[in-house]
Design a protein around this motif. Structure first.
Motif, PDB file in Angstrom:
ATOM      1  N   HIS A   4      22.230  -6.415  -3.187  1.00 16.22           N
ATOM      2  CA  HIS A   4      23.607  -6.232  -2.714  1.00 16.22           C
ATOM      3  C   HIS A   4      24.472  -7.466  -2.943  1.00 16.22           C
ATOM      4  O   HIS A   4      25.488  -7.638  -2.286  1.00 16.22           O
ATOM      5  CB  HIS A   4      23.602  -5.850  -1.237  1.00 16.22           C
ATOM      6  N   GLY A   5      24.066  -8.301  -3.857  1.00 13.06           N
ATOM      7  CA  GLY A   5      24.840  -9.489  -4.182  1.00 13.06           C
ATOM      8  C   GLY A   5      24.653 -10.615  -3.175  1.00 13.06           C
ATOM      9  O   GLY A   5      23.773 -10.572  -2.322  1.00 13.06           O
ATOM     10  N   TYR A   6      25.471 -11.622  -3.289  1.00 15.08           N
ATOM     11  CA  TYR A   6      25.425 -12.779  -2.410  1.00 15.08           C
ATOM     12  C   TYR A   6      26.547 -12.699  -1.386  1.00 15.08           C
ATOM     13  O   TYR A   6      27.599 -12.115  -1.647  1.00 15.08           O
ATOM     14  CB  TYR A   6      25.572 -14.070  -3.223  1.00 15.08           C
ATOM     15  N   ASN A   7      26.327 -13.325  -0.257  1.00 16.81           N
ATOM     16  CA  ASN A   7      27.361 -13.360   0.778  1.00 16.81           C
ATOM     17  C   ASN A   7      28.446 -14.377   0.457  1.00 16.81           C
ATOM     18  O   ASN A   7      29.584 -14.230   0.889  1.00 16.81           O
ATOM     19  CB  ASN A   7      26.752 -13.684   2.146  1.00 16.81           C
ATOM     20  N   ASN A   8      28.073 -15.429  -0.300  1.00 19.01           N
ATOM     21  CA  ASN A   8      29.063 -16.441  -0.663  1.00 19.01           C
ATOM     22  C   ASN A   8      28.580 -17.201  -1.896  1.00 19.01           C
ATOM     23  O   ASN A   8      27.444 -17.032  -2.348  1.00 19.01           O
ATOM     24  CB  ASN A   8      29.330 -17.392   0.516  1.00 19.01           C
TER      25      ASN A   8
END
Length: 45
Positions: A4-8
């Motif tokens: 789900h990708g990175y948070n930052n």
């Protein structure tokens, strides 16, 4: 890359650095270094 990708951006940077230090420099041989890993070539010098 996480599903789900990175948070930052900092999380992504940490993953890239970990890949370079743990995999690329210690396991992947390079023709420039007579097929030694960058870490092995540096230690041989």
């Amino acid at each position: 890359m996480p599903k789900h990708g990175y948070n930052n951006v900092d999380e992504a940077k940490q993953d890239v650095l970990k890949y370079i230090l743990k995999h690329y420099n210690t396991k992947r041989g390079h023709s420039y270094n007579n097929y030694m890993t960058p870490t092995a070539a540096e230690n041989a010098a």
